[in-house]
Scaffold this motif. Sequence first.
Motif, mmCIF file in Angstrom:
data_model
loop_
_atom_site.group_PDB
_atom_site.id
_atom_site.type_symbol
_atom_site.label_atom_id
_atom_site.label_comp_id
_atom_site.label_asym_id
_atom_site.label_seq_id
_atom_site.Cartn_x
_atom_site.Cartn_y
_atom_site.Cartn_z
ATOM 1 N N ARG A 1 38.509 25.572 57.719
ATOM 2 C CA ARG A 1 39.068 25.420 56.377
ATOM 3 C C ARG A 1 40.222 24.420 56.412
ATOM 4 N N TYR B 1 38.619 27.303 48.086
ATOM 5 C CA TYR B 1 39.459 28.479 47.938
ATOM 6 C C TYR B 1 40.833 28.074 47.406
ATOM 7 N N SER C 1 45.009 29.385 47.115
ATOM 8 C CA SER C 1 45.927 30.177 47.926
ATOM 9 C C SER C 1 47.321 30.107 47.341
ATOM 10 N N ASP D 1 48.102 34.286 54.295
ATOM 11 C CA ASP D 1 46.739 34.643 54.696
ATOM 12 C C ASP D 1 46.104 35.615 53.714
ATOM 13 N N TRP E 1 42.933 35.418 50.805
ATOM 14 C CA TRP E 1 41.871 34.538 50.339
ATOM 15 C C TRP E 1 40.912 35.271 49.418
ATOM 16 N N GLY F 1 36.044 32.389 47.044
ATOM 17 C CA GLY F 1 35.774 30.965 46.993
ATOM 18 C C GLY F 1 34.679 30.616 46.003
#
Length: 122
Positions: A45, A95, A97, A110, A112, A115
Motif C-alpha cells: 500500500r 483506501y 486514512s 493503522d 483502514w 477500500g
Amino acid sequence: QIQFVESGGALVQPGDSLRLSCVASGFTSSATAMGWHRQAPGKERELVAAISASGESTKYADAVKGRFTISRINGENKVYLQMNSLEVEDTGVYYCSQGRRGAQYYTPYDHWGQGTQVTVSS
C-alpha cells in the motif's frame, strides 16, 4: 470506533476520470490530517495524497501530481479524491486514512476501511 467507508471505484478506460469519496466516523476528522492510499496487486500500500486538517496544505505522490486532487469537507467528515487522466498503473484498491504530522510529513494511523476498487483497462 473509527470507521472509513470508501466509495466511487469503478472499471474505467485510460484517460477517464473518477471521484472517490470517504466518509469517516468515530473521531473528529476536522482535527486531523487525512490521506488516500492505494494498493496494486502484488504491491504494498502506498500513499497517493494527503491533506492537512485545515485543508490548506496538500501533498501528492509523484505519479499522480497534476492528475489527482484531494479535498475535504470537515463539517461532513468527508474526504474526496478526484482522479483525472487515469492510467492503467492507477489500478488498485484505494483506501482513506487519518494521520498525523500534517500533509507534508503525513503518517497514517493503522485504521483502514474496506477500500474501493479502481480498475483502469482498455
